[in-house]
Design an enzyme around this catalytic site. Sequence first.
Site, PDB file in Angstrom:
ATOM      1  CG  ASP A 216      -7.879   3.929 -11.666  1.00  0.00           C
ATOM      2  OD1 ASP A 216      -8.186   4.243 -10.503  1.00  0.00           O
ATOM      3  OD2 ASP A 216      -8.706   3.777 -12.575  1.00  0.00           O
ATOM      4  CG  HIS A 312     -13.992   1.617  -4.650  1.00  0.00           C
ATOM      5  ND1 HIS A 312     -12.894   1.264  -5.406  1.00  0.00           N
ATOM      6  CD2 HIS A 312     -13.539   1.737  -3.372  1.00  0.00           C
ATOM      7  CE1 HIS A 312     -11.829   1.168  -4.628  1.00  0.00           C
ATOM      8  NE2 HIS A 312     -12.204   1.448  -3.391  1.00  0.00           N
ATOM      9  CG  ASP A 365      -9.576   7.805  -9.179  1.00  0.00           C
ATOM     10  OD1 ASP A 365      -8.688   7.007  -9.527  1.00  0.00           O
ATOM     11  OD2 ASP A 365      -9.798   8.108  -7.992  1.00  0.00           O
TER      12      ASP A 365
HETATM   13  P1  AMP Z   1     -12.697   1.277  -9.099  1.00  0.00           P
HETATM   14  O1  AMP Z   1     -11.617   0.300  -9.344  1.00  0.00           O
HETATM   15  O2  AMP Z   1     -13.423   1.694 -10.332  1.00  0.00           O
HETATM   16  O3  AMP Z   1     -13.587   0.874  -8.009  1.00  0.00           O
HETATM   17  O4  AMP Z   1     -12.017   2.637  -8.669  1.00  0.00           O
HETATM   18  C1  AMP Z   1     -10.764   2.700  -8.115  1.00  0.00           C
HETATM   19  C2  AMP Z   1     -10.601   4.077  -7.515  1.00  0.00           C
HETATM   20  O5  AMP Z   1     -11.593   4.295  -6.547  1.00  0.00           O
HETATM   21  C3  AMP Z   1      -9.308   4.271  -6.797  1.00  0.00           C
HETATM   22  O6  AMP Z   1      -8.330   4.802  -7.631  1.00  0.00           O
HETATM   23  C4  AMP Z   1      -9.635   5.218  -5.688  1.00  0.00           C
HETATM   24  O7  AMP Z   1      -9.144   6.504  -5.948  1.00  0.00           O
HETATM   25  C5  AMP Z   1     -11.126   5.282  -5.675  1.00  0.00           C
HETATM   26  N1  AMP Z   1     -11.674   5.092  -4.340  1.00  0.00           N
HETATM   27  C6  AMP Z   1     -11.012   4.831  -3.192  1.00  0.00           C
HETATM   28  N2  AMP Z   1     -11.872   4.792  -2.161  1.00  0.00           N
HETATM   29  C7  AMP Z   1     -13.097   5.017  -2.671  1.00  0.00           C
HETATM   30  C8  AMP Z   1     -14.400   5.101  -2.097  1.00  0.00           C
HETATM   31  N3  AMP Z   1     -14.620   4.921  -0.805  1.00  0.00           N
HETATM   32  N4  AMP Z   1     -15.428   5.361  -2.919  1.00  0.00           N
HETATM   33  C9  AMP Z   1     -15.233   5.509  -4.236  1.00  0.00           C
HETATM   34  N5  AMP Z   1     -14.021   5.437  -4.839  1.00  0.00           N
HETATM   35  C10 AMP Z   1     -12.963   5.204  -4.056  1.00  0.00           C
HETATM   36 MG    MG Z   2      -7.415   5.624  -8.952  1.00  0.00          MG
END
Ligand code: AMP
Ligand code: MG
Length: 429
Positions: A216, A312, A365
């Site tokens: 992750d 994200h 996630d």
């Molecule tokens: P973070 O590091 O908390 O930003 O979250 C990582 C996770 O965000 C990854 O494992 C993805 O599954 C997820 N992710 C990927 N693309 C997006 C997006 N466009 N918006 C929100 N989450 C995402």
């Molecule tokens: Mg993830």
Amino acid sequence: MAASSLTALSRLVHLTPSSPKSNPKPFLSFSFSATLPIFTSFFTLKLKSSSYSPILSSSSSSASLSSSSSSSSLNSSAPMSYDKQLAAAKKAASLAARLCQNVQKGLLQSDVQSKSDKSPVTVADYGSQVLVSFVLQKELPGQAFSLVAEEDSGDLRKEESQETLERITKLVNDTIANDGSYKVSPLSKGDILTIIDSGMSEGGSNGQHWVLDPIDGTKGFLRGDQYAIALGLLDEGKVVLGVLACPNLPLESITSQHQNTPNGAAGCLFSAQLSCGTYMESLDGSPPVKVHVSNTENPEEAAFFESYEAAHSSHSLSGSIAKKLGVKAAPVRIDSQAKYGALSRGDGAIYLRFPNKGYREKIWDHAAGYIVVAEAGGVATDAAGNPLDFSKGRYLDLDTGIIVTNRKLMPALLKAVQESLKEVALPSL
Ligand code: AMP
Ligand code: MG
């Protein structure tokens, strides 16, 4: 465990030295409402024959597949124990973390590595998923095995991926051999593909399902920053245990003024079981210590976490929420579910996540992080205050975003979120 790690652990203000008990404390000592329906899971465990992965089944007869530890304990007067599954999950995530650490070390040392080359994270991602699946099946023989995981083998079966598949196979076999716990002949490329596809379960509200994000925070992994191996277990649609291995998370608070001290040891393993609390230990081995979320009622002292990647989660919306609440500190932006781990030990008091409109959150996630925070006394809901529902398959269906904090701050946070959502529009995907 290194002496420095022990010292670092004991200095964490929110930690209570203790060891996890195999007899959990009385269930009702936790009033967190999302945990209540677990009583319904004491009974029927429906097994999906299609979700059983045969690759590691040599030691298990088909007859033994009709039960699991869930169905073996039908005593409704005591909470279910998931001790065995938790021990297996910790071992699986720790071994996967070792593989990821080795790949990240190579990635950061390599001067020819192009920043845009995503192959190291691809290799580590698949390798981590294989190791977790392998260890769970080895440690829990004779049990039904269903895994909801991010990766499948589709791309790896293509002609142009054969070199990547070779690298994954070597990495997994080297990690298993160096660990020395399992006397098995090296896995073939075919074994690797089959084990990866053991993660194609749809999850749902019946029976037990492991939920895995093998890496992750892949963007953080590539940057040399935070990432996590996140593994949870659903029983009848509820998260009943979770493990977060965070190889780069300092053992000391990341929001304290001592952060980034040159000698700061890193590498945390968080583990939580329903009604048993949340514990943290170092990834290189140390006695687990019980952790708690921050107790603060004062938003002015409540540091908050959000994604490093603005794509994200909306940084402008979280900024508006923080301002309304009166939060003074700057946001702490880190990748992955390491945020849930840091929150569970009281590094900060709030985690805000607001993806673009139309983005569907996946259960892997959040499952592990959710229980790590809940068992440490925190609450995670969507922006409307609804509990997160992990029983609907691979996705979480949410009303806009995820917010996490302690019970005292939640009412004020919800109010600030609702007000800010009227003022700051979330972009569409
Ligand atoms: P973070 O590091 O908390 O930003 O979250 C990582 C996770 O965000 C990854 O494992 C993805 O599954 C997820 N992710 C990927 N693309 C997006 C997006 N466009 N918006 C929100 N989450 C995402
Ligand atoms: Mg993830």
